[in-house]
Design an enzyme around this catalytic site. Structure first.
Site, PDB file in Angstrom:
ATOM      1  N   ILE A  24       0.834  -1.200   0.000  1.00 15.26           N
ATOM      2  CA  ILE A  24       0.000   0.000   0.000  1.00 15.26           C
ATOM      3  C   ILE A  24       0.872   1.254   0.000  1.00 15.26           C
ATOM      4  CG2 ILE A  24      -0.311   0.353   2.489  1.00 15.26           C
ATOM      5  CD1 ILE A  24      -3.125   0.309  -0.127  1.00 15.26           C
ATOM      6  N   LYS A  34      -6.785   2.931   6.000  1.00 17.96           N
ATOM      7  CA  LYS A  34      -7.902   2.384   6.774  1.00 17.96           C
ATOM      8  C   LYS A  34      -7.521   1.006   7.337  1.00 17.96           C
ATOM      9  CE  LYS A  34      -8.484  -0.685   3.571  1.00 17.96           C
ATOM     10  NZ  LYS A  34      -8.150  -2.079   3.907  1.00 17.96           N
ATOM     11  N   TYR A  64      11.593   6.152  12.090  1.00 19.63           N
ATOM     12  CA  TYR A  64      10.434   7.030  11.965  1.00 19.63           C
ATOM     13  C   TYR A  64      10.701   8.355  12.670  1.00 19.63           C
ATOM     14  CZ  TYR A  64       5.460   8.345  12.128  1.00 19.63           C
ATOM     15  OH  TYR A  64       4.258   8.986  11.975  1.00 19.63           O
ATOM     16  N   ARG A 114      11.936   0.531   9.980  1.00 20.45           N
ATOM     17  CA  ARG A 114      12.846   0.048  11.014  1.00 20.45           C
ATOM     18  C   ARG A 114      14.064  -0.613  10.394  1.00 20.45           C
ATOM     19  NH1 ARG A 114       8.570  -3.443  14.335  1.00 20.45           N
ATOM     20  NH2 ARG A 114       8.009  -3.876  12.160  1.00 20.45           N
ATOM     21  N   ARG A 117      -0.902 -11.577   7.518  1.00 18.03           N
ATOM     22  CA  ARG A 117      -1.558 -10.669   8.458  1.00 18.03           C
ATOM     23  C   ARG A 117      -3.070 -10.837   8.491  1.00 18.03           C
ATOM     24  NH1 ARG A 117      -3.991  -6.299   6.039  1.00 18.03           N
ATOM     25  NH2 ARG A 117      -3.513  -5.919   3.835  1.00 18.03           N
ATOM     26  N   HIS A 143      -1.376   1.951  13.563  1.00 15.54           N
ATOM     27  CA  HIS A 143      -1.852   3.206  12.991  1.00 15.54           C
ATOM     28  C   HIS A 143      -1.940   4.315  14.026  1.00 15.54           C
ATOM     29  CE1 HIS A 143      -3.967   1.300   9.231  1.00 15.54           C
ATOM     30  NE2 HIS A 143      -2.653   1.133   9.247  1.00 15.54           N
TER      31      HIS A 143
END
Length: 326
Positions: free
Chosen positions: A12, A95, A56, A35, A163, A77
Protein backbone atom coordinates in the site's frame (compact mmCIF):
# COMPACT_ATOMS: atom_id res chain seq x y z
CA UNK A 1 4.90 21.80 -2.90
CA UNK A 2 3.43 19.45 -0.30
CA UNK A 3 6.10 16.95 0.71
CA UNK A 4 4.93 13.62 2.06
CA UNK A 5 6.74 11.13 4.23
CA UNK A 6 5.67 7.49 4.30
CA UNK A 7 5.99 5.06 7.19
CA UNK A 8 5.96 1.44 6.02
CA UNK A 9 7.34 -0.20 2.89
CA UNK A 10 4.57 -2.65 1.94
CA UNK A 11 2.30 -2.82 -1.08
CA UNK A 12 0.00 0.00 0.00
CA UNK A 13 2.99 2.29 0.62
CA UNK A 14 4.28 1.46 -2.85
CA UNK A 15 0.90 2.30 -4.37
CA UNK A 16 0.83 5.65 -2.58
CA UNK A 17 4.35 6.57 -3.71
CA UNK A 18 3.70 5.53 -7.31
CA UNK A 19 0.44 7.48 -7.37
CA UNK A 20 2.01 10.69 -6.07
CA UNK A 21 4.88 10.36 -8.56
CA UNK A 22 2.41 10.11 -11.47
CA UNK A 23 0.11 12.90 -10.31
CA UNK A 24 0.41 16.29 -11.95
CA UNK A 25 -0.45 18.03 -8.69
CA UNK A 26 2.02 20.00 -6.57
CA UNK A 27 2.83 17.02 -4.32
CA UNK A 28 5.83 14.73 -3.84
CA UNK A 29 7.01 11.89 -1.64
CA UNK A 30 10.13 13.27 0.01
CA UNK A 31 10.84 10.57 2.61
CA UNK A 32 10.36 6.91 3.48
CA UNK A 33 10.97 5.47 6.93
CA UNK A 34 11.38 1.86 8.04
CA UNK A 35 12.85 0.05 11.01
CA UNK A 36 15.02 -1.65 8.39
CA UNK A 37 17.11 1.02 6.65
CA UNK A 38 17.93 -1.37 3.81
CA UNK A 39 14.22 -1.68 3.01
CA UNK A 40 13.78 2.08 3.17
CA UNK A 41 16.76 2.68 0.88
CA UNK A 42 15.54 0.11 -1.65
CA UNK A 43 12.03 1.60 -1.55
CA UNK A 44 13.37 5.11 -2.12
CA UNK A 45 15.39 4.04 -5.15
CA UNK A 46 12.50 2.12 -6.68
CA UNK A 47 9.79 4.73 -6.11
CA UNK A 48 11.61 8.01 -6.79
CA UNK A 49 11.68 9.08 -3.14
CA UNK A 50 14.18 11.77 -2.19
CA UNK A 51 15.36 10.42 1.15
CA UNK A 52 15.37 7.16 3.14
CA UNK A 53 15.31 7.37 6.93
CA UNK A 54 16.68 4.80 9.34
CA UNK A 55 13.86 5.48 11.81
CA UNK A 56 10.43 7.03 11.96
CA UNK A 57 11.64 9.49 14.59
CA UNK A 58 14.35 10.83 12.27
CA UNK A 59 11.81 11.33 9.49
CA UNK A 60 9.53 13.32 11.79
CA UNK A 61 12.45 15.61 12.63
CA UNK A 62 12.88 16.60 8.98
CA UNK A 63 11.34 20.01 8.35
CA UNK A 64 11.09 19.30 4.62
CA UNK A 65 8.18 16.94 5.32
CA UNK A 66 4.78 18.48 6.02
CA UNK A 67 2.53 15.42 5.89
CA UNK A 68 2.82 11.72 6.67
CA UNK A 69 1.05 8.73 5.13
CA UNK A 70 0.64 5.85 7.60
CA UNK A 71 1.00 2.51 5.80
CA UNK A 72 1.92 0.07 8.58
CA UNK A 73 -0.32 -2.78 9.90
CA UNK A 74 -3.61 -1.78 11.55
CA UNK A 75 -2.57 -1.96 15.24
CA UNK A 76 0.27 0.51 14.64
CA UNK A 77 -1.85 3.21 12.99
CA UNK A 78 -2.83 5.07 16.13
CA UNK A 79 0.64 5.29 17.70
CA UNK A 80 2.39 6.32 14.49
CA UNK A 81 -0.28 8.86 13.61
CA UNK A 82 -0.21 10.38 17.09
CA UNK A 83 3.59 10.69 16.98
CA UNK A 84 3.37 12.42 13.59
CA UNK A 85 0.69 14.85 14.70
CA UNK A 86 2.56 15.72 17.89
CA UNK A 87 5.54 16.51 15.65
CA UNK A 88 3.35 18.97 13.75
CA UNK A 89 2.80 16.78 10.68
CA UNK A 90 -0.51 16.37 8.89
CA UNK A 91 -1.69 12.76 8.59
CA UNK A 92 -3.41 10.63 5.98
CA UNK A 93 -3.82 7.19 7.54
CA UNK A 94 -4.61 3.97 5.74
CA UNK A 95 -7.90 2.38 6.77
CA UNK A 96 -8.94 1.44 9.36
CA UNK A 97 -7.57 4.59 10.95
CA UNK A 98 -7.65 2.86 14.36
CA UNK A 99 -8.45 -0.49 15.93
CA UNK A 100 -11.52 0.79 17.77
CA UNK A 101 -13.52 3.94 18.42
CA UNK A 102 -11.44 4.80 21.48
CA UNK A 103 -8.28 4.98 19.39
CA UNK A 104 -10.03 7.01 16.69
CA UNK A 105 -11.31 9.51 19.25
CA UNK A 106 -7.81 9.84 20.70
CA UNK A 107 -6.38 10.56 17.24
CA UNK A 108 -9.05 13.20 16.62
CA UNK A 109 -8.26 14.83 19.95
CA UNK A 110 -4.54 14.96 19.13
CA UNK A 111 -5.21 16.43 15.66
CA UNK A 112 -7.37 19.14 17.20
CA UNK A 113 -4.93 19.91 20.02
CA UNK A 114 -1.97 20.20 17.62
CA UNK A 115 -3.88 21.99 14.85
CA UNK A 116 -3.05 19.44 12.13
CA UNK A 117 -5.08 17.68 9.45
CA UNK A 118 -6.17 14.06 9.92
CA UNK A 119 -8.08 11.84 7.49
CA UNK A 120 -8.65 8.15 6.91
CA UNK A 121 -7.65 7.01 3.43
CA UNK A 122 -11.12 5.78 2.49
CA UNK A 123 -10.54 6.19 -1.24
CA UNK A 124 -14.11 5.21 -2.21
CA UNK A 125 -15.48 8.45 -0.80
CA UNK A 126 -13.60 10.57 -3.32
CA UNK A 127 -14.07 8.67 -6.59
CA UNK A 128 -15.76 10.58 -9.44
CA UNK A 129 -17.95 7.52 -10.09
CA UNK A 130 -19.19 7.60 -6.50
CA UNK A 131 -19.90 11.32 -6.83
CA UNK A 132 -22.14 10.46 -9.79
CA UNK A 133 -23.96 7.82 -7.74
CA UNK A 134 -24.61 10.31 -4.97
CA UNK A 135 -25.84 12.86 -7.52
CA UNK A 136 -28.33 10.37 -8.98
CA UNK A 137 -29.63 9.63 -5.50
CA UNK A 138 -29.87 13.32 -4.57
CA UNK A 139 -31.73 13.99 -7.83
CA UNK A 140 -34.28 11.28 -6.97
CA UNK A 141 -33.37 9.10 -9.96
CA UNK A 142 -34.23 5.91 -8.03
CA UNK A 143 -36.53 7.45 -5.42
CA UNK A 144 -36.05 6.58 -1.78
CA UNK A 145 -33.23 4.10 -1.27
CA UNK A 146 -34.68 0.94 0.28
CA UNK A 147 -31.89 -1.63 0.09
CA UNK A 148 -28.12 -1.67 -0.33
CA UNK A 149 -26.18 -4.83 -1.04
CA UNK A 150 -22.40 -4.65 -0.97
CA UNK A 151 -19.72 -7.30 -0.71
CA UNK A 152 -15.95 -7.50 -0.80
CA UNK A 153 -14.18 -10.82 -0.58
CA UNK A 154 -11.03 -12.49 -1.85
CA UNK A 155 -9.06 -15.65 -1.00
CA UNK A 156 -6.04 -14.41 0.96
CA UNK A 157 -2.91 -16.48 0.48
CA UNK A 158 -0.49 -17.78 3.08
CA UNK A 159 -2.82 -19.13 5.78
CA UNK A 160 -2.13 -19.00 8.68
CA UNK A 161 1.02 -16.89 8.54
CA UNK A 162 -0.09 -13.73 6.74
CA UNK A 163 -1.56 -10.67 8.46
CA UNK A 164 -5.12 -11.49 7.40
CA UNK A 165 -5.11 -14.36 9.90
CA UNK A 166 -3.00 -12.78 12.64
CA UNK A 167 -4.89 -11.34 15.63
CA UNK A 168 -1.78 -9.48 16.77
CA UNK A 169 -1.84 -7.61 13.45
CA UNK A 170 -5.57 -6.90 13.51
CA UNK A 171 -6.34 -9.64 11.01
CA UNK A 172 -9.72 -10.69 9.71
CA UNK A 173 -12.17 -9.65 7.02
CA UNK A 174 -14.06 -6.85 8.77
CA UNK A 175 -11.23 -4.44 9.50
CA UNK A 176 -9.37 -5.11 6.28
CA UNK A 177 -12.11 -5.23 3.62
CA UNK A 178 -15.45 -5.22 5.47
CA UNK A 179 -14.86 -1.60 6.36
CA UNK A 180 -15.60 -0.73 2.71
CA UNK A 181 -19.18 -2.08 2.63
CA UNK A 182 -19.90 -0.57 6.05
CA UNK A 183 -18.58 2.85 5.03
CA UNK A 184 -20.40 2.65 1.70
CA UNK A 185 -23.73 1.84 3.34
CA UNK A 186 -23.51 4.67 5.86
CA UNK A 187 -22.45 7.09 3.13
CA UNK A 188 -25.78 6.43 1.39
CA UNK A 189 -28.13 5.70 4.29
CA UNK A 190 -26.52 7.49 7.23
CA UNK A 191 -26.31 6.35 10.85
CA UNK A 192 -29.92 6.12 12.02
CA UNK A 193 -29.45 2.39 12.65
CA UNK A 194 -32.01 0.63 14.81
CA UNK A 195 -30.50 -2.85 14.87
CA UNK A 196 -27.52 -4.84 13.62
CA UNK A 197 -27.88 -8.49 12.71
CA UNK A 198 -24.61 -10.25 12.00
CA UNK A 199 -22.77 -13.55 11.99
CA UNK A 200 -19.20 -14.52 11.29
CA UNK A 201 -16.96 -17.54 11.10
CA UNK A 202 -14.00 -17.19 13.43
CA UNK A 203 -11.34 -19.51 12.10
CA UNK A 204 -8.46 -21.37 13.68
CA UNK A 205 -6.49 -18.15 14.14
CA UNK A 206 -9.40 -16.51 15.96
CA UNK A 207 -10.03 -13.94 13.24
CA UNK A 208 -13.21 -13.46 11.23
CA UNK A 209 -12.62 -15.25 7.95
CA UNK A 210 -15.97 -14.23 6.51
CA UNK A 211 -19.04 -12.44 7.77
CA UNK A 212 -22.47 -11.10 6.94
CA UNK A 213 -23.96 -7.91 8.36
CA UNK A 214 -27.45 -6.45 8.08
CA UNK A 215 -27.95 -2.87 9.16
CA UNK A 216 -31.61 -2.25 9.96
CA UNK A 217 -32.51 1.42 9.77
CA UNK A 218 -35.14 3.01 11.98
CA UNK A 219 -38.59 1.76 11.13
CA UNK A 220 -37.21 -1.20 9.19
CA UNK A 221 -38.00 0.40 5.85
CA UNK A 222 -34.36 0.61 4.76
CA UNK A 223 -31.77 -2.16 4.99
CA UNK A 224 -28.12 -2.66 4.12
CA UNK A 225 -26.99 -6.24 3.57
CA UNK A 226 -23.20 -6.43 3.64
CA UNK A 227 -20.55 -9.13 3.61
CA UNK A 228 -16.80 -9.54 3.51
CA UNK A 229 -14.34 -12.42 3.32
CA UNK A 230 -10.64 -13.20 3.23
CA UNK A 231 -11.20 -16.85 2.30
CA UNK A 232 -13.65 -16.62 -0.61
CA UNK A 233 -13.85 -14.66 -3.84
CA UNK A 234 -17.20 -12.90 -3.48
CA UNK A 235 -16.23 -10.11 -5.84
CA UNK A 236 -16.56 -6.45 -4.94
CA UNK A 237 -19.93 -5.29 -6.12
CA UNK A 238 -22.68 -3.02 -4.87
CA UNK A 239 -26.34 -2.51 -5.70
CA UNK A 240 -28.40 0.42 -4.46
CA UNK A 241 -32.10 -0.32 -4.91
CA UNK A 242 -34.79 2.33 -4.63
CA UNK A 243 -38.47 2.80 -5.28
CA UNK A 244 -38.00 3.71 -8.93
CA UNK A 245 -34.90 1.80 -9.98
CA UNK A 246 -31.41 0.69 -9.04
CA UNK A 247 -27.76 1.66 -9.34
CA UNK A 248 -25.13 -1.02 -9.83
CA UNK A 249 -21.38 -0.74 -9.35
CA UNK A 250 -18.64 -3.22 -10.19
CA UNK A 251 -15.69 -3.09 -7.81
CA UNK A 252 -17.35 -0.28 -5.90
CA UNK A 253 -14.26 0.37 -3.75
CA UNK A 254 -12.33 1.66 -6.78
CA UNK A 255 -15.17 2.08 -9.23
CA UNK A 256 -14.79 3.50 -12.75
CA UNK A 257 -18.20 2.55 -14.17
CA UNK A 258 -21.71 2.95 -12.76
CA UNK A 259 -25.08 1.96 -14.17
CA UNK A 260 -28.49 3.48 -13.54
CA UNK A 261 -31.52 1.33 -14.33
CA UNK A 262 -34.89 3.00 -13.78
CA UNK A 263 -37.75 0.54 -13.31
CA UNK A 264 -38.72 -1.01 -16.66
CA UNK A 265 -36.44 1.33 -18.61
CA UNK A 266 -33.11 1.13 -20.40
CA UNK A 267 -29.90 1.13 -18.38
CA UNK A 268 -27.69 4.22 -18.52
CA UNK A 269 -23.97 3.53 -18.08
CA UNK A 270 -21.38 6.17 -17.24
CA UNK A 271 -17.61 5.65 -17.12
CA UNK A 272 -15.04 7.60 -15.11
CA UNK A 273 -11.51 6.42 -15.94
CA UNK A 274 -8.94 7.15 -13.25
CA UNK A 275 -6.22 9.67 -13.92
CA UNK A 276 -3.75 7.31 -12.22
CA UNK A 277 -5.26 4.43 -10.24
CA UNK A 278 -7.97 5.86 -7.97
CA UNK A 279 -5.71 6.76 -5.04
CA UNK A 280 -5.13 10.23 -6.46
CA UNK A 281 -8.53 11.59 -5.44
CA UNK A 282 -8.07 11.03 -1.70
CA UNK A 283 -4.49 12.35 -1.88
CA UNK A 284 -5.75 15.44 -3.70
CA UNK A 285 -8.48 15.97 -1.10
CA UNK A 286 -5.94 15.76 1.72
CA UNK A 287 -3.60 18.21 -0.04
CA UNK A 288 -6.43 20.68 -0.68
CA UNK A 289 -7.57 20.57 2.94
CA UNK A 290 -4.01 21.08 4.18
CA UNK A 291 -3.55 24.04 1.82
CA UNK A 292 -6.77 25.57 3.16
CA UNK A 293 -5.66 24.94 6.77
CA UNK A 294 -8.60 22.63 7.41
CA UNK A 295 -8.21 20.02 10.15
CA UNK A 296 -10.71 17.60 8.60
CA UNK A 297 -12.28 16.95 5.22
CA UNK A 298 -15.87 18.10 4.77
CA UNK A 299 -16.29 15.11 2.44
CA UNK A 300 -15.09 12.66 5.09
CA UNK A 301 -15.41 14.41 8.46
CA UNK A 302 -14.00 12.95 11.65
CA UNK A 303 -17.46 12.12 13.01
CA UNK A 304 -18.15 9.81 10.03
CA UNK A 305 -14.92 7.89 10.53
CA UNK A 306 -15.66 7.65 14.26
CA UNK A 307 -19.25 6.46 13.78
CA UNK A 308 -18.19 3.82 11.24
CA UNK A 309 -15.70 2.47 13.76
CA UNK A 310 -18.38 2.43 16.46
CA UNK A 311 -20.52 0.28 14.17
CA UNK A 312 -17.64 -2.15 13.65
CA UNK A 313 -17.01 -2.21 17.40
CA UNK A 314 -20.66 -3.22 17.91
CA UNK A 315 -20.36 -5.93 15.28
CA UNK A 316 -17.23 -7.43 16.83
CA UNK A 317 -18.84 -7.30 20.26
CA UNK A 318 -21.70 -9.42 18.92
CA UNK A 319 -19.16 -11.93 17.59
CA UNK A 320 -17.18 -11.92 20.81
CA UNK A 321 -14.05 -10.94 18.84
CA UNK A 322 -11.42 -8.99 20.74
CA UNK A 323 -7.88 -8.22 19.63
CA UNK A 324 -4.93 -8.43 22.04
CA UNK A 325 -3.43 -5.41 20.26
CA UNK A 326 -6.27 -3.05 21.18
Amino acid sequence: MLNWGIVGTGAIASKFADTVYKMKDDVAVYGIASRNYGKAYKFAKKHHVEKAFESYERMLEDENIQAVYIAVPHPMHCAYAVDAMKAGKHVLCEKPVGMNAGQVQHMIDVAYDHNVFLMENMVTRFLPAVAQVRQWIDDGAIGEVRLIEATYGFPAQGFPHTRWFNKDLGGGALLDVGIYPVSFATMILGFDIEDIKTSAYLGEAGTDEHNTITLVYRGGRRLAHLSSSVVADTGCGAVIAGEFGKITMDHFTNCTKVALTPNFEKTQVMEFPHEVNGFEYAIREAAACIAQKELESARLPWVVTLENMRIMDRIREIWGLHYPCE
